[in-house]
Write a protein that holds these residues in place. Structure first.
Motif: not given
Length: 162
Positions: A37-40, A44-45, A47, A117
């Motif tokens: 996932e791109k968090q900002g 990135y994350r 999982t 993260d």
């Protein structure tokens, strides 16, 4: 994608137990399942679903631009015969290729999910910087500690002559 079922072959073969064990325990690229996932802008994350693994059974290492996640879980051997193995057991190794200047900021294991993260930190010399534009006179300006100094044209000519 589902793993191949070898149960029908067990009935028609003799002496290939070791071969089937190797095939069943081989590295499966689709397991464990994971999300990226791109968090900002620079966060990135990753999982990963690794139910059944304790934190001491998971090793997370970063070698340059490669992030490696290794899980070593030795399932308990008991007298029960498993007819279908849908739960992930055994060991795994998953490698992720990271972009330049990306590093692991935090990793945690909660409710069977390994959460990693990542953050991208550009060095100061690669970050964009604003450059002042002068107008009018062509006298160069040097900015030092917030003060503006003007170099006289005579001094500049002396330097060019040298």
């Amino acid at each position: 994608m589902r793993s191949t079922e070898f149960a029908p072959l067990f009935r028609s073969t003799v002496g290939f137990d070791r071969l089937f064990d190797m095939l069943e325990n081989s590295v499966r690229p689709e397991w464990p399942p994971y999300n990226i996932e791109k968090q900002g802008e620079n966060a990135y994350r990753i999982t990963m679903a690794i139910a059944g693994f304790r934190p001491d059974e998971v090793e997370l290492t970063q070698h340059g631009a490669e992030l490696i996640v290794i899980g070593r879980n030795n399932p308990e051997e008991n007298a029960t015969q498993v007819l279908h193995r849908g739960l992930g057991v055994g060991s795994f190794k998953q490698a992720f290729r990271l972009a330049d200047y990306v590093k692991v900021e935090n990793a945690s294991l909660e409710n069977g999910l390994l959460i990693i993260d990542l953050v991208r930190e550009l060095p100061e010399e690669l970050k964009p910087r604003r450059i002042a534009i002068t107008s009018g006179d062509h006298t160069p300006r040097i900015e030092a500690a917030g003060q503006h100094k003007q170099i006289s044209q005579d001094t500049q000519k002396d330097r060019e002559a040298a």
